[in-house]
Design an enzyme around this catalytic site. Structure first.
Site, PDB file in Angstrom:
ATOM      1  N   HIS A 214       0.798  -1.230   0.000  1.00 28.29           N
ATOM      2  CA  HIS A 214       0.000   0.000   0.000  1.00 28.29           C
ATOM      3  C   HIS A 214       0.830   1.280   0.000  1.00 28.29           C
ATOM      4  CE1 HIS A 214       0.746  -0.396   4.371  1.00 28.29           C
ATOM      5  NE2 HIS A 214       0.649   0.913   4.388  1.00 28.29           N
TER       6      HIS A 214
HETATM    7  C1  UD1 Z   1      -2.385   5.348   5.705  1.00 29.73           C
HETATM    8  C2  UD1 Z   1      -1.151   5.939   6.364  1.00 29.73           C
HETATM    9  C3  UD1 Z   1       0.009   4.968   6.239  1.00 29.73           C
HETATM   10  C4  UD1 Z   1      -0.375   3.609   6.782  1.00 29.73           C
HETATM   11  C5  UD1 Z   1      -1.652   3.130   6.125  1.00 29.73           C
HETATM   12  C6  UD1 Z   1      -2.086   1.861   6.790  1.00 29.73           C
HETATM   13  C7  UD1 Z   1      -0.816   8.364   6.285  1.00 29.73           C
HETATM   14  C8  UD1 Z   1      -0.084   9.455   5.608  1.00 29.73           C
HETATM   15  N1  UD1 Z   1      -0.750   7.169   5.697  1.00 29.73           N
HETATM   16  O1  UD1 Z   1      -2.115   5.199   4.329  1.00 29.73           O
HETATM   17  O2  UD1 Z   1       1.110   5.455   6.991  1.00 29.73           O
HETATM   18  O3  UD1 Z   1       0.670   2.720   6.540  1.00 29.73           O
HETATM   19  O4  UD1 Z   1      -2.681   4.101   6.297  1.00 29.73           O
HETATM   20  O5  UD1 Z   1      -3.021   1.145   6.087  1.00 29.73           O
HETATM   21  O6  UD1 Z   1      -1.432   8.580   7.291  1.00 29.73           O
HETATM   22  N2  UD1 Z   1      -9.495   4.352   1.470  1.00 29.73           N
HETATM   23  C9  UD1 Z   1     -10.690   3.680   1.385  1.00 29.73           C
HETATM   24  N3  UD1 Z   1     -11.267   3.252   2.545  1.00 29.73           N
HETATM   25  C10 UD1 Z   1     -10.719   3.446   3.774  1.00 29.73           C
HETATM   26  C11 UD1 Z   1      -9.525   4.146   3.840  1.00 29.73           C
HETATM   27  C12 UD1 Z   1      -8.904   4.594   2.683  1.00 29.73           C
HETATM   28  O7  UD1 Z   1     -11.224   3.467   0.305  1.00 29.73           O
HETATM   29  O8  UD1 Z   1     -11.309   3.010   4.780  1.00 29.73           O
HETATM   30  C13 UD1 Z   1      -8.837   4.778   0.221  1.00 29.73           C
HETATM   31  C14 UD1 Z   1      -9.201   6.199  -0.204  1.00 29.73           C
HETATM   32  O9  UD1 Z   1      -9.282   6.213  -1.587  1.00 29.73           O
HETATM   33  C15 UD1 Z   1      -7.998   7.002   0.246  1.00 29.73           C
HETATM   34  C16 UD1 Z   1      -6.849   6.002   0.097  1.00 29.73           C
HETATM   35  O10 UD1 Z   1      -7.422   4.749   0.408  1.00 29.73           O
HETATM   36  O11 UD1 Z   1      -7.806   8.148  -0.520  1.00 29.73           O
HETATM   37  C17 UD1 Z   1      -5.669   6.282   0.995  1.00 29.73           C
HETATM   38  O12 UD1 Z   1      -6.065   6.398   2.368  1.00 29.73           O
HETATM   39  P1  UD1 Z   1      -5.175   7.276   3.395  1.00 29.73           P
HETATM   40  O13 UD1 Z   1      -5.691   7.120   4.769  1.00 29.73           O
HETATM   41  O14 UD1 Z   1      -5.003   8.656   2.879  1.00 29.73           O
HETATM   42  O15 UD1 Z   1      -3.740   6.642   3.268  1.00 29.73           O
HETATM   43  P2  UD1 Z   1      -3.295   5.129   3.274  1.00 29.73           P
HETATM   44  O16 UD1 Z   1      -2.659   4.810   1.986  1.00 29.73           O
HETATM   45  O17 UD1 Z   1      -4.397   4.286   3.759  1.00 29.73           O
HETATM   46  N1  UDP Z   2      -3.493  -6.300   8.760  1.00 26.69           N
HETATM   47  C1  UDP Z   2      -4.743  -6.883   8.870  1.00 26.69           C
HETATM   48  N2  UDP Z   2      -5.411  -7.236   7.728  1.00 26.69           N
HETATM   49  C2  UDP Z   2      -4.893  -7.049   6.491  1.00 26.69           C
HETATM   50  C3  UDP Z   2      -3.607  -6.443   6.386  1.00 26.69           C
HETATM   51  C4  UDP Z   2      -2.944  -6.077   7.534  1.00 26.69           C
HETATM   52  O1  UDP Z   2      -5.233  -7.099   9.987  1.00 26.69           O
HETATM   53  O2  UDP Z   2      -5.548  -7.393   5.504  1.00 26.69           O
HETATM   54  C5  UDP Z   2      -2.792  -5.846  10.000  1.00 26.69           C
HETATM   55  C6  UDP Z   2      -1.404  -6.391  10.223  1.00 26.69           C
HETATM   56  O3  UDP Z   2      -1.425  -7.613  10.912  1.00 26.69           O
HETATM   57  C7  UDP Z   2      -0.788  -5.290  11.080  1.00 26.69           C
HETATM   58  C8  UDP Z   2      -1.444  -4.022  10.559  1.00 26.69           C
HETATM   59  O4  UDP Z   2      -2.618  -4.454   9.884  1.00 26.69           O
HETATM   60  O5  UDP Z   2      -1.141  -5.467  12.437  1.00 26.69           O
HETATM   61  C9  UDP Z   2      -0.537  -3.282   9.628  1.00 26.69           C
HETATM   62  O6  UDP Z   2      -1.244  -2.272   9.010  1.00 26.69           O
HETATM   63  P1  UDP Z   2      -0.823  -1.641   7.617  1.00 26.69           P
HETATM   64  O7  UDP Z   2       0.048  -2.554   6.875  1.00 26.69           O
HETATM   65  O8  UDP Z   2      -2.075  -1.172   6.973  1.00 26.69           O
HETATM   66  O9  UDP Z   2      -0.050  -0.314   8.060  1.00 26.69           O
HETATM   67  P2  UDP Z   2       1.477   0.000   8.403  1.00 26.69           P
HETATM   68  O10 UDP Z   2       1.900  -0.901   9.496  1.00 26.69           O
HETATM   69  O11 UDP Z   2       2.257  -0.154   7.151  1.00 26.69           O
HETATM   70  O12 UDP Z   2       1.450   1.428   8.805  1.00 26.69           O
END
Ligand code: UD1
Ligand code: UDP
Length: 381
Positions: A214
């Site tokens: 992601h």
């Molecule tokens: C965010 C965090 C990242 C973390 C990740 C975990 C920041 C800058 N980034 O990234 O550090 O590793 O979460 O998963 O805070 N979206 C949905 N549904 C949701 C949430 C998001 O459809 O419930 C989609 C939307 O199109 C959105 C995109 O995902 O624009 C990105 O979501 P966003 O929270 O901005 O950043 P992540 O890539 O999820």
């Molecule tokens: N995780 C989960 N379901 C998924 C993918 C990840 O429960 O389909 C959990 C994983 O075990 C870990 C956390 O989500 O505890 C990590 O989140 P993510 O990778 O979204 O964010 P990051 O750690 O990179 O910020």
């Protein structure tokens, strides 16, 4: 003392859950308030974790949703400022490095409660402080630097994080090496994960690899994404790859016209059980834990997954150019492979031949981090 625990995105919920549960053991000392910013909002990115981790419905939901960095951060800041003014907590606990972490820390550091003596503001505790990739191209690195600069109590997962903080001039008295709350959550859910039916549901009969992706630098760029998919196609000739797909990644693959070329959302039963890519929606915590525990190999660009695989002793290949969690490499099972297809394929095959790296569990990753945090807070506040 009134303590607001802030969660916003998926990786926050497994970090606040152990602290929430531990606080519950001291009702005479803590009046905890659970706040969800709404940065992540889909059921499988948010609510499922509250169910899996035994967290109650949030007391406060800000509903900020998605947006650019500035929009999302600003929305959290504007809404949480109001909440802090009204509820006047003594302590704000933030975890990790997402935009919600940054926004809440910034507001908590500058607010002065209306009508309060000595222009009171809450103390701020940052859980998972001191991690550094030393790469400011990552939005999370900016979030980490700001959160650590402004927090009063910095709780770290490993000693190299303490070193990073000291190097930045943080006084030793603010730094507390307590271990890893993610490991607390993992150990708390291990038994429940054994009952997960996810392997049967997905029809996984043979060995499989698990994949998560992601990071914007991987999935927002068509060329990089294509290169990674090429590598995965080659690895997929040797082993089935289960891919719970993050919403950001699904959106990008659709925009790039790459999603249909993958396996799509057909029922698992119609595919070869031991080859190719199996795309599924993101799964809850206990199902994901089960998938990790049984995987031959994990490929990821996640932060938390690097730590969880190190704890579980599962070989992990990290598709990034750097990591803020070097201990998973120096001590754990993690190997940094970047996005070069040849490297990804070679390292994957090495693991499948049984020549993968082994590792050990870092110090204080023992399931007692939340207890140590609460003990420190009881002492200092
Ligand atoms: C965010 C965090 C990242 C973390 C990740 C975990 C920041 C800058 N980034 O990234 O550090 O590793 O979460 O998963 O805070 N979206 C949905 N549904 C949701 C949430 C998001 O459809 O419930 C989609 C939307 O199109 C959105 C995109 O995902 O624009 C990105 O979501 P966003 O929270 O901005 O950043 P992540 O890539 O999820
Ligand atoms: N995780 C989960 N379901 C998924 C993918 C990840 O429960 O389909 C959990 C994983 O075990 C870990 C956390 O989500 O505890 C990590 O989140 P993510 O990778 O979204 O964010 P990051 O750690 O990179 O910020």
């Amino acid at each position: 003392m009134r303590a607001i625990l802030v969660g916003g995105a998926r990786p926050n919920f497994m970090k606040i859950a152990p602290i929430w549960h531990e606080m519950g053991r001291y009702p005479q000392h803590f009046d905890p308030v659970l706040l969800h910013t709404g940065q992540h909002y889909d059921y499988e990115m948010s609510k499922v974790f509250f169910e899996d981790l035994g967290l109650p419905e949030p007391d406060i939901y800000l509903g900020v949703g998605s947006g650019t960095h500035a929009q999302q951060t600003a929305r959290v800041m504007a809404t949480i400022e109001k909440v802090l003014s009204e509820t006047q907590p003594d302590l704000v606990i933030v975890v990790g490095d997402v935009n919600s972490t940054l926004a809440c820390t910034l507001v908590a550091a500058k607010i002065r409660y209306p009508g309060s003596a000595h222009l009171r503001r809450p103390s701020i505790a940052h859980i998972e402080a001191g991690l550094r990739s030393f790469d400011r191209r990552m939005p999370e690195e900016i979030n980490r630097l700001v959160a650590d600069t402004l927090s009063d109590y910095l709780f770290t997962t490993c000693e190299d994080a303490d070193e990073n903080l000291r190097h930045e001039g943080v006084p030793q008295g603010k730094i507390f090496f307590v271990g890893n709350v993610m490991v607390d959550a993992l150990l708390n859910q291990k038994e429940k994960a054994k009952e997960s039916k996810i392997l049967q549901v997905l029809g996984l009969r043979a060995d499989y690899a698990l994949l998560t992706l992601h990071r914007p630098e991987n999935v927002d760029d068509r060329g990089t994404m294509s290169r990674i998919l090429d590598a995965l196609a080659q690895v997929g000739e040797h082993i089935k790859i289960v891919f719970p797909i993050h919403p950001r990644t699904r959106k990008r693959l659709t925009e790039f016209g790459l999603l249909n070329g993958l396996s799509g959302y057909q029922p698992a039963a119609f595919r070869s059980p031991d080859q190719g890519l199996l795309l599924i929606d993101p799964v809850g915590y206990t199902d994901f834990l089960r998938l990790m525990e049984e995987a031959r190999l994990v490929l990821t660009d996640s932060g938390g997954v690097q730590e969880e695989t190190t704890f579980l002793g599962i070989p992990c290949l990290t598709l990034r150019r750097n990591t803020e969690r070097p201990i998973t490499i120096t001590q754990g099972t993690n190997v940094l492979v970047g996005t070069d297809p040849e490297r990804i394929v070679n390292e994957s095959l090495k693991i499948l031949r049984g020549e993968g790296k082994t590792g050990s569990v870092p110090r204080l990753w023992d399931g007692k981090a939340a207890r140590r945090i609460i003990n420190v807070l009881l002492e200092v506040l």
